[in-house]
Enzyme design. Structure first.
Site, PDB file in Angstrom:
ATOM      1  N   HIS A 407     -26.093  21.422  47.735  1.00  0.00           N
ATOM      2  CA  HIS A 407     -27.520  21.238  48.051  1.00  0.00           C
ATOM      3  C   HIS A 407     -27.747  20.841  49.504  1.00  0.00           C
ATOM      4  O   HIS A 407     -28.875  20.907  49.993  1.00  0.00           O
ATOM      5  CB  HIS A 407     -28.153  20.210  47.102  1.00  0.00           C
ATOM      6  CG  HIS A 407     -27.939  18.783  47.486  1.00  0.00           C
ATOM      7  ND1 HIS A 407     -26.919  18.010  46.969  1.00  0.00           N
ATOM      8  CD2 HIS A 407     -28.606  17.979  48.342  1.00  0.00           C
ATOM      9  CE1 HIS A 407     -26.986  16.798  47.495  1.00  0.00           C
ATOM     10  NE2 HIS A 407     -28.001  16.751  48.323  1.00  0.00           N
ATOM     11  N   ASP A 463     -22.640  21.143  42.024  1.00  0.00           N
ATOM     12  CA  ASP A 463     -23.150  20.895  43.378  1.00  0.00           C
ATOM     13  C   ASP A 463     -21.972  20.722  44.330  1.00  0.00           C
ATOM     14  O   ASP A 463     -21.603  19.612  44.708  1.00  0.00           O
ATOM     15  CB  ASP A 463     -24.033  19.643  43.345  1.00  0.00           C
ATOM     16  CG  ASP A 463     -24.774  19.402  44.642  1.00  0.00           C
ATOM     17  OD1 ASP A 463     -24.799  20.318  45.483  1.00  0.00           O
ATOM     18  OD2 ASP A 463     -25.334  18.301  44.796  1.00  0.00           O
ATOM     19  N   SER A 569     -25.739  12.263  50.997  1.00  0.00           N
ATOM     20  CA  SER A 569     -25.417  13.434  50.187  1.00  0.00           C
ATOM     21  C   SER A 569     -24.248  14.212  50.776  1.00  0.00           C
ATOM     22  O   SER A 569     -24.133  14.363  51.993  1.00  0.00           O
ATOM     23  CB  SER A 569     -26.634  14.354  50.090  1.00  0.00           C
ATOM     24  OG  SER A 569     -27.610  13.823  49.246  1.00  0.00           O
TER      25      SER A 569
END
Length: 623
Positions: A407, A463, A569
């Site tokens: 992502h 992911d 992230s």
């Protein structure tokens, strides 16, 4: 009081029935029927004035018309005045009728554009669960409580802070639907602000998969006749010259019969059955089978039984480390992975690693601390070239490959779709913004590989992404790769209560402030977090959790705090093996609902589950 409590319970039950009906794909109510459920019985006393009565507020602002200054004199609180004045101005059209004004101020129905609404409906007109107003997942809100302090943007309740002509609305938990109107009863009328509508195909958000016969063991024993991949590509025959060439030197289980062109799992891939296909991009694709959920952490009991803690506490010899990847395609570094030059190789411990070991024998970085220099030499910063900014974290796994979250590179709800030319990686960094001469290395990217079954549309399943560096990086005291876990390491360490470590340059707290200096750290941050029981992870969210994820963080009653936050992230969740003193990357920072919120946890991509996919990509494209 009993009468009031009974009416309150009646209202809650009615709302529960509504939510149940709205989530159905086949049952949608007529407006009159919806209104009968949505309208809430009037309480014996005015709830608004039970909560807000201070000074002469009722006399000044209901029996007469008041100014903001007069409201403040009665309430004696700036925040309460903001909240009251937002509703009071929204109810301007009904001020002449005391009864209608009180009904409007209580906020259980919509007047005009519905800017007065303060009820607790939290599903949209098509039945999608609303996103928390303070959350940035799956959508980054353009409307927040700092911009509209009196709009009562609590939880995920429908509101109309920006005066939308469609009435109260919310951001949704579906990545494919950014915001949508809610169906709210209009004050004194037999209608709603927006009619209920069915979603084509139904919503998959928050809905668990149906209980059907599933394929066990990730398809290792699958003998079916499926011969088409999840992308619709026909499988090549296992006996074809192209498949044989691709199978050369592969570690296939000889007990798995490779019949015709049927999907099989000869290498025990945790992703399940697959087959070779013609041409690029990967020459192999996965097949679409319904696999039984078999979390690795639930297999630990079979591996170690009740002696798991004793095995760790009583270790006497180091486990032999067996390299997994082919050095010709993977590059250098695996044999020496997870041994930090400034710590393990120097026979030193960092300040907090003892906390991790104690958790083994006892059973976004928010609330973290500054990391020691060289503490995470595998930490990578993904940097956007234009405009220049920190995009995400990542980790170095060899001198040629970097691991991150998909992502970070592809997420349409945030307008993310980066190519190799948009990004570069900075390795060996400690400072967030300063260029660290003679310490950090900057590398261009040759290619980005995103997992073909990465699911951004629903829940960020799988992911994960690999970045191939244009040139091999040189290792140093500050640049060193992390290990990737084998099954034995995963089953020994991925246990509820055991702590791992997250590092990153993400925000220090969840905030809407426009001042970056208040929330952004100056140097790399580190926090140790316990792995959470799978059932607790699932119960903490309405988003569907898969066995390609795990969650970590402190529970509300544990008295400690910590979480990853925006900017972390893609970074690593690592654990140190007490058996061989190496650091292993068990997870990738993936998603969370806010930062460090009570009862909410950070979710991480399960690296071991996807290791075979990584091997296939690296073997195919690493030369």
């Amino acid at each position: 009081m009993a009468h009031v409590g009974g009416l309150w319970l009646h209202g809650c039950l009615a709302l529960a029935v509504l939510v149940s009906l709205v989530h159905s794909q086949h049952v949608f109510m007529a407006p009159q029927q919806a209104l009968s459920l949505l309208q809430r019985a009037r309480r014996a006393n005015s709830g608004f004035f039970e909560e807000m009565r201070k000074g002469n507020l009722e006399r000044e602002c209901v029996e007469e018309q008041c100014s903001r200054e007069e409201a403040y004199e009665a309430l004696e609180s700036p925040s309460e005045t903001d909240a009251f004045w937002a509703k009071y101005t929204a109810c301007e059209s009904v001020r002449k009728s005391r009864e209608k004004l009180v009904e409007c101020l209580e906020g259980n129905c919509a007047e005009g554009l519905g800017m007065n609404y303060r009820g607790n409906i939290s599903v949209t007109r098509s039945g999608i669960e609303c996103q928390l107003w303070r959350s940035r997942y799956p959508h980054k809100p353009e409307v927040n409580s700092t911009m509209y302090p009196g709009a009562d943007l609590r939880e995920n309740f429908c509101r109309n802070p920006d005066g939308s002509i469609t009435g109260p609305w919310c951001y949704t938990t579906s990545p494919t639907v950014r915001r949508e109107a809610c169906s709210i009863p209009v004050c004194g009328q037999g209608r709603v602000t927006a009619e209920l509508i069915p979603r084509s195909g139904g919503s998959t958000v928050n809905v668990s998969p149906p209980l059907e016969t599933c394929v066990p063991e990730r398809g290792r024993q699958y003998q079916g006749r499926l011969a088409v991949t999840s992308h619709g590509s026909p499988c090549l025959a296992w006996g074809s010259s192209q498949a044989k060439a691709l199978s050369k030197d592969q570690d296939f289980n000889p007990a798995v019969p490779l019949v015709e062109n049927f999907c099989r799992n000869p290498d025990g891939d945790q992703e399940g059955a697959w087959c070779y296909v013609a041409g690029q991009p990967g020459d192999f694709e996965y097949c679409d089978l319904d696999y039984c959920e078999e979390p690795v952490d639930e297999e630990v009991g079979d591996a170690l039984g009740e002696n798991a803690d004793a095995a760790i506490e009583g270790r006497t010899t180091a486990d032999d480390f067996q390299p997994f990847f082919n050095e010709k395609t993977f590059g250098a570094g695996e044999a020496d992975c997870g041994l930090r030059p400034l710590f393990e190789k120097s026979s030193l411990e960092d300040k907090t690693e003892k906390e991790l070991f104690e958790s083994y024998i006892e059973g976004r970085i928010v609330e973290g601390s500054d990391a020691e220099i060289g503490l995470a030499p595998w930490q990578v910063m993904i940097f956007r070239k234009s405009p220049q900014e920190l995009l995400c974290g990542a980790s170095l796994i060899s001198d040629r490959w970097v691991l991150t979250a998909a992502h970070c590179l592809l997420y349409p709800p945030w307008d993310k779709n980066f190519t190799e030319n948009d990004l570069l990686v900075r390795i060996g960094k400690h400072s967030r913004t300063r260029y660290e001469r003679n310490i950090e290395k900057i590398s261009m990217l040759e290619k980005i590989y995103i997992h073909p079954r990465y699911n951004w549309r629903e829940n960020l399943d799988r992911d994960i992404a690999l970045l191939k560096l244009r040139k091999p990086i040189t290792f140093s005291d500050y640049i060193h790769p992390v290990c990737l876990p084998d099954k034995e390491t995963a089953t020994k360490l991925l246990r509820a209560g055991y702590k791992g470590r997250v590092t990153g340059w993400g925000n220090l707290k969840e905030t809407w402030t426009t001042s970056a200096s208040e929330v952004q750290p100056s140097v790399l941050q580190v926090v140790n977090l316990p792995i959470v029981e799978r059932l607790v992870c699932k119960a903490s969210t309405r988003i569907r959790i898969t066995d390609n994820m795990f969650c970590a963080g402190y529970k509300p009653d544990e008295g400690k705090r910590g979480d990853a936050c925006e900017g972390d992230s893609g970074g690593p969740f690592v654990m140190k093996s007490p058996f061989n003193n190496r650091w292993y990357q068990m997870g990738i920072v993936s998603w969370g609902e806010g930062c460090d919120r009570d009862g909410k946890y950070g979710f991480y991509t399960h690296v071991f589950r996807l290791k075979k996919w990584m091997q296939k990509v690296i073997d195919r494209f690493g030369g």
